[in-house]
Design a protein around this motif. Structure first.
Motif, PDB file in Angstrom:
ATOM      1  N   TRP A   1      36.672  47.051  42.262  1.00  0.00           N
ATOM      2  CA  TRP A   1      37.990  46.401  41.807  1.00  0.00           C
ATOM      3  C   TRP A   1      39.120  47.324  42.106  1.00  0.00           C
ATOM      4  O   TRP A   1      40.177  47.005  41.947  1.00  0.00           O
ATOM      5  CB  TRP A   1      37.855  45.898  40.522  1.00  0.00           C
ATOM      6  N   VAL A   2      38.801  48.547  41.950  1.00  0.00           N
ATOM      7  CA  VAL A   2      39.927  49.624  42.075  1.00  0.00           C
ATOM      8  C   VAL A   2      40.454  49.507  43.665  1.00  0.00           C
ATOM      9  O   VAL A   2      41.742  49.419  43.772  1.00  0.00           O
ATOM     10  CB  VAL A   2      39.220  51.107  41.779  1.00  0.00           C
ATOM     11  N   GLN A   3      39.605  49.317  44.509  1.00  0.00           N
ATOM     12  CA  GLN A   3      40.124  49.095  45.939  1.00  0.00           C
ATOM     13  C   GLN A   3      40.816  47.922  45.973  1.00  0.00           C
ATOM     14  O   GLN A   3      41.881  47.725  46.760  1.00  0.00           O
ATOM     15  CB  GLN A   3      38.892  49.188  46.746  1.00  0.00           C
ATOM     16  N   VAL A   4      40.317  46.841  45.266  1.00  0.00           N
ATOM     17  CA  VAL A   4      41.211  45.573  45.648  1.00  0.00           C
ATOM     18  C   VAL A   4      42.387  45.708  44.911  1.00  0.00           C
ATOM     19  O   VAL A   4      43.263  45.054  45.534  1.00  0.00           O
ATOM     20  CB  VAL A   4      40.282  44.353  44.838  1.00  0.00           C
ATOM     21  N   ARG A   5      42.462  46.278  43.636  1.00  0.00           N
ATOM     22  CA  ARG A   5      43.807  46.264  43.199  1.00  0.00           C
ATOM     23  C   ARG A   5      44.651  47.213  43.929  1.00  0.00           C
ATOM     24  O   ARG A   5      46.142  46.766  44.383  1.00  0.00           O
ATOM     25  CB  ARG A   5      43.727  46.938  41.852  1.00  0.00           C
ATOM     26  N   ARG A   6      44.302  48.221  44.691  1.00  0.00           N
ATOM     27  CA  ARG A   6      45.147  49.008  45.653  1.00  0.00           C
ATOM     28  C   ARG A   6      45.675  48.298  46.699  1.00  0.00           C
ATOM     29  O   ARG A   6      46.919  48.398  47.085  1.00  0.00           O
ATOM     30  CB  ARG A   6      44.373  50.232  46.032  1.00  0.00           C
ATOM     31  N   TYR A   7      44.707  47.415  47.444  1.00  0.00           N
ATOM     32  CA  TYR A   7      45.043  46.954  48.670  1.00  0.00           C
ATOM     33  C   TYR A   7      46.086  45.869  48.236  1.00  0.00           C
ATOM     34  O   TYR A   7      47.196  45.296  49.089  1.00  0.00           O
ATOM     35  CB  TYR A   7      43.798  46.258  49.279  1.00  0.00           C
ATOM     36  N   LEU A   8      45.770  44.713  47.088  1.00  0.00           N
ATOM     37  CA  LEU A   8      46.517  43.597  46.924  1.00  0.00           C
ATOM     38  C   LEU A   8      47.955  43.947  46.318  1.00  0.00           C
ATOM     39  O   LEU A   8      48.899  43.449  46.732  1.00  0.00           O
ATOM     40  CB  LEU A   8      45.795  42.556  46.032  1.00  0.00           C
ATOM     41  N   VAL A   9      47.967  45.070  45.477  1.00  0.00           N
ATOM     42  CA  VAL A   9      49.328  45.412  44.943  1.00  0.00           C
ATOM     43  C   VAL A   9      50.099  45.827  46.316  1.00  0.00           C
ATOM     44  O   VAL A   9      51.397  45.477  46.274  1.00  0.00           O
ATOM     45  CB  VAL A   9      49.050  46.353  43.758  1.00  0.00           C
ATOM     46  N   ALA A  10      49.700  46.869  47.101  1.00  0.00           N
ATOM     47  CA  ALA A  10      50.358  47.331  48.052  1.00  0.00           C
ATOM     48  C   ALA A  10      50.680  45.993  48.919  1.00  0.00           C
ATOM     49  O   ALA A  10      52.024  46.224  49.325  1.00  0.00           O
ATOM     50  CB  ALA A  10      49.663  48.398  48.650  1.00  0.00           C
ATOM     51  N   GLY A  11      50.008  45.288  49.245  1.00  0.00           N
ATOM     52  CA  GLY A  11      50.039  44.388  50.271  1.00  0.00           C
ATOM     53  C   GLY A  11      51.263  43.416  49.768  1.00  0.00           C
ATOM     54  O   GLY A  11      52.209  42.906  50.617  1.00  0.00           O
ATOM     55  N   TYR A  12      51.105  42.844  48.442  1.00  0.00           N
ATOM     56  CA  TYR A  12      52.032  42.172  47.932  1.00  0.00           C
ATOM     57  C   TYR A  12      53.594  42.373  47.843  1.00  0.00           C
ATOM     58  O   TYR A  12      54.415  41.974  48.260  1.00  0.00           O
ATOM     59  CB  TYR A  12      51.621  41.231  46.703  1.00  0.00           C
ATOM     60  N   PHE A  13      53.551  43.878  47.405  1.00  0.00           N
ATOM     61  CA  PHE A  13      54.553  44.641  47.319  1.00  0.00           C
ATOM     62  C   PHE A  13      55.362  44.629  48.677  1.00  0.00           C
ATOM     63  O   PHE A  13      56.852  44.401  48.739  1.00  0.00           O
ATOM     64  CB  PHE A  13      54.424  46.091  46.791  1.00  0.00           C
ATOM     65  N   LEU A  14      54.752  45.159  49.606  1.00  0.00           N
ATOM     66  CA  LEU A  14      55.367  45.327  51.160  1.00  0.00           C
ATOM     67  C   LEU A  14      55.844  43.795  51.522  1.00  0.00           C
ATOM     68  O   LEU A  14      56.852  43.753  52.222  1.00  0.00           O
ATOM     69  CB  LEU A  14      54.412  45.717  52.114  1.00  0.00           C
ATOM     70  N   LYS A  15      55.068  42.542  51.413  1.00  0.00           N
ATOM     71  CA  LYS A  15      55.333  41.330  51.941  1.00  0.00           C
ATOM     72  C   LYS A  15      56.620  40.943  51.100  1.00  0.00           C
ATOM     73  O   LYS A  15      57.796  40.517  51.484  1.00  0.00           O
ATOM     74  CB  LYS A  15      54.464  40.532  52.031  1.00  0.00           C
ATOM     75  N   ILE A  16      56.487  40.703  49.739  1.00  0.00           N
ATOM     76  CA  ILE A  16      57.472  40.037  49.100  1.00  0.00           C
ATOM     77  C   ILE A  16      58.614  40.652  48.468  1.00  0.00           C
ATOM     78  O   ILE A  16      59.780  40.232  48.589  1.00  0.00           O
ATOM     79  CB  ILE A  16      56.539  39.424  47.525  1.00  0.00           C
ATOM     80  N   PHE A  17      58.575  42.071  48.226  1.00  0.00           N
ATOM     81  CA  PHE A  17      59.697  42.684  47.854  1.00  0.00           C
ATOM     82  C   PHE A  17      60.393  43.432  48.752  1.00  0.00           C
ATOM     83  O   PHE A  17      61.530  43.437  49.018  1.00  0.00           O
ATOM     84  CB  PHE A  17      59.353  43.876  46.759  1.00  0.00           C
ATOM     85  N   VAL A  18      59.600  44.081  49.805  1.00  0.00           N
ATOM     86  CA  VAL A  18      60.166  44.755  51.019  1.00  0.00           C
ATOM     87  C   VAL A  18      60.566  43.683  52.186  1.00  0.00           C
ATOM     88  O   VAL A  18      61.814  43.522  52.374  1.00  0.00           O
ATOM     89  CB  VAL A  18      59.396  45.800  51.526  1.00  0.00           C
ATOM     90  N   ALA A  19      59.571  43.209  52.798  1.00  0.00           N
ATOM     91  CA  ALA A  19      59.921  42.491  53.987  1.00  0.00           C
ATOM     92  C   ALA A  19      60.667  41.157  53.735  1.00  0.00           C
ATOM     93  O   ALA A  19      61.705  40.738  54.480  1.00  0.00           O
ATOM     94  CB  ALA A  19      58.265  42.039  54.594  1.00  0.00           C
ATOM     95  N   ASP A  20      60.255  40.405  52.594  1.00  0.00           N
ATOM     96  CA  ASP A  20      61.093  39.001  52.482  1.00  0.00           C
ATOM     97  C   ASP A  20      62.600  39.365  52.127  1.00  0.00           C
ATOM     98  O   ASP A  20      63.348  38.785  52.478  1.00  0.00           O
ATOM     99  CB  ASP A  20      60.524  38.404  51.470  1.00  0.00           C
ATOM    100  N   ASN A  21      62.925  40.472  51.482  1.00  0.00           N
ATOM    101  CA  ASN A  21      64.255  41.015  50.958  1.00  0.00           C
ATOM    102  C   ASN A  21      64.967  41.459  52.424  1.00  0.00           C
ATOM    103  O   ASN A  21      66.215  41.187  52.500  1.00  0.00           O
ATOM    104  CB  ASN A  21      64.270  41.817  49.936  1.00  0.00           C
ATOM    105  N   LEU A  22      64.199  42.209  53.171  1.00  0.00           N
ATOM    106  CA  LEU A  22      64.946  42.573  54.424  1.00  0.00           C
ATOM    107  C   LEU A  22      65.044  41.412  55.349  1.00  0.00           C
ATOM    108  O   LEU A  22      66.086  41.740  56.073  1.00  0.00           O
ATOM    109  CB  LEU A  22      63.971  43.758  54.809  1.00  0.00           C
ATOM    110  N   ALA A  23      64.515  40.461  55.439  1.00  0.00           N
ATOM    111  CA  ALA A  23      64.577  39.212  56.088  1.00  0.00           C
ATOM    112  C   ALA A  23      65.962  38.680  56.072  1.00  0.00           C
ATOM    113  O   ALA A  23      66.502  38.113  56.948  1.00  0.00           O
ATOM    114  CB  ALA A  23      63.435  38.311  56.043  1.00  0.00           C
ATOM    115  N   GLU A  24      66.346  38.455  54.872  1.00  0.00           N
ATOM    116  CA  GLU A  24      67.526  38.000  54.522  1.00  0.00           C
ATOM    117  C   GLU A  24      68.730  38.658  55.352  1.00  0.00           C
ATOM    118  O   GLU A  24      69.904  38.131  55.326  1.00  0.00           O
ATOM    119  CB  GLU A  24      67.980  38.057  53.061  1.00  0.00           C
ATOM    120  N   GLN A  25      68.703  40.116  55.543  1.00  0.00           N
ATOM    121  CA  GLN A  25      69.674  40.829  55.880  1.00  0.00           C
ATOM    122  C   GLN A  25      69.587  40.691  57.593  1.00  0.00           C
ATOM    123  O   GLN A  25      70.499  40.584  58.426  1.00  0.00           O
ATOM    124  CB  GLN A  25      69.710  42.399  55.623  1.00  0.00           C
TER     125      GLN A  25
END
Length: 490
Positions: free
Chosen positions: A206-230
């Motif tokens: 579960w530690v690995q699961v948390r690391r992958y999912l948190v990093a993945g969703y952060f990169l997609k939702i916070f970083v990529a989707d916000n950059l896409a608006e610009q």
């Protein structure tokens, strides 16, 4: 269905506890495979159920082909290779029809094909993920023919009669396993099918699961989707691009480079985390690619599963670097040209792949001419210069991914040379805020590679938990506008 959608979270919440129901004996594995097949079918067909027809046909066709290959190898009839070759051709024909028919018809002499037929072919929608599951099917046929899967697995896949249903289920799971179905990572058959066995809840890391999912969703939702608006501003049209401010244009271009990394790497991290939840290990797909000091190194770090697939199933069979310098350069060109065209049925993608192939060939030529060992230590100056060259070459080539046509690309460079400097605007601010995490991510990668002691101290559980909590907070409070993953179109 998107990983960042409510229906997917509901599907996951329902599937996971059912998947680990404590069933007796052999029924546990059968139940888990069938449940994953059902969940994968629902995931894929959520918005367009008709897509299941082609996907199901691919599964059935390749299951039959694998059974025939194994049978003819067992009886030593000499017919195994024709079945493998025929299967490869059949899979590529399906891919070519649905993805490349339009571009192929476009190069035929005008009038040779009735315009009504051309319009009909071009109107056929591109099945989502067809490039990825076709590559899985090809890997399956080739690995089975090469005997690269274990003997136990070959015996299971070669079942005939009533037991054929079990092998069909296993092969179908490899092709349509939902975490990697639509956009990878591309998993070689020999690395996945041997993993198909009963899974146990207590084996989940579960530690690995948390690391992958948190990093993945952060990169997609916070970083990529916000950059896409610009970065959408880069598609405003040639006239507006030619009159734009150079500073903002470069900020948008850097932003798109960060966006496409965050989007695709985010997807891959989520897929790997989901795979671990269901007991399957998918390959890493990115290794801090923007740390690369050459295009050659970039392709050792970017989309690793595609690079490995192209190497094992295309570059090496073509002869690799074993047949002289001229043939090696030709092979590099062909692999990168086809790899570029794999990304989309437009000539701009072929241009992107071709230019990467040219860079690879030039770097190989210069390395051989100077008599250098590719991985030999280099000075700090050459290392920094190599990084600057690589980052900007890669980033500029991303224009072919984003721009709708060559006129827009030319207009972008016209804008860079316009000299209309003004105060930096929103693009520069967005680059700093939403591109900052990508820079921090690669700085972390640099520490792991060059200062492992320091990076080890930064992985203290309390510090890691604090960082993950901050990332989750930003995902919840400042998500970008929901949008599909960039690589869904490929």
């Amino acid at each position: 269905m998107l990983f960042n959608s409510l229906p997917f979270l509901v599907l996951l919440a329902v599937t996971l506890p059912l998947y680990y129901l404590p069933l007796p004996g052999k029924w546990s594995k059968v139940w888990q495979v069938l449940l994953l097949l059902a969940a994968s079918a629902l995931f894929y067909a959520w918005e367009e159920p008709r897509l299941l027809i082609l996907l199901g046909f691919s599964c059935v066709m390749n299951a039959v082909l694998v059974e025939r290959i194994i049978y003819h190898q067992r009886v030593e009839s000499g017919k195994a290779k024709p079945w493998m070759v025929g299967g490869v051709i059949a899979n590529l024909a399906l891919l070519a029809f649905f993805k490349y028919a339009g571009i192929l018809l476009g190069i035929l002499p005008h009038g040779l094909i009735p315009q009504e037929a051309v319009a009909w072919v071009r109107s056929i929608p591109l099945p989502i993920g067809i490039s990825f599951y076709t590559f899985h099917a090809l890997s399956l046929l080739i690995d089975v023919h090469r005997r690269h899967v274990s003997g136990e697995t070959r015996a299971r896949l070669g079942h005939q009669g009533a037991r054929r249903a079990s092998s069909f289920a296993d092969l179908s799971l490899y092709i349509i396993f939902f975490p990697q179905l639509v956009a990878g990572p591309i998993v070689k058959a020999r690395n996945f099918i041997d993993q198909i066995r009963e899974k146990i809840w207590t084996d989940i890391d579960w530690v690995q699961v948390r690391r992958y999912l948190v990093a993945g969703y952060f990169l997609k939702i916070f970083v990529a989707d916000n950059l896409a608006e610009q970065t959408a501003m880069l598609t405003i049209g040639p006239k507006a691009l030619a009159e734009s401010d150079p500073v903002n244009l470069m900020a948008l271009l850097y932003g798109y480079g960060f966006q496409i990394f965050a989007d695709f790497a985010g997807y891959s991290l989520i897929a790997i985390g989901l795979g671990i939840m269901f007991g399957y290990r998918l390959p890493e797909n990115f290794d801090f690619p923007y740390l690369s000091r050459s295009i050659t190194e970039f392709w050792r770090r970017w989309h690793l599963s595609l690079s490995a697939w192209l190497r094992d199933y295309l570059y090496i069979p073509l002869g690799g670097n074993r047949k002289g310098s001229g043939r090696t350069y030709l092979n590099l060109f062909l692999v990168m040209f086809l790899g570029g065209l794999w990304h989309g049925a437009e000539w701009k993608f072929a241009l992107w792949g071709t230019l990467h192939g040219v860079f690879l060939a030039i770097e190989r030529f210069l390395t051989r001419r100077r008599g250098k060992i590719e991985d030999a230590p280099v000075s700090a100056f050459h290392s920094i210069a190599g990084w600057i060259y690589t980052f900007h070459a890669v980033t500029l080539l991303w224009l072919t991914f984003l721009m709708p046509d060559m006129a827009s690309i030319r207009a972008f460079f016209t804008g860079l040379a316009s000299g209309k400097f003004s105060m930096p605007g929103q693009p520069l601010f967005s680059l700093a805020v939403y591109g900052g995490p990508v820079i921090a991510y690669h700085l972390w990668g640099w520490l792991k590679e060059h200062r492992p002691g320091m990076s080890g101290r930064l992985t203290h559980p309390l510090l890691e938990a604090t960082v993950h909590a901050a990332m989750v907070f930003l995902v919840i409070t400042n998500p970008g506008a929901p949008r599909g993953f960039i690589y869904f179109q490929f």
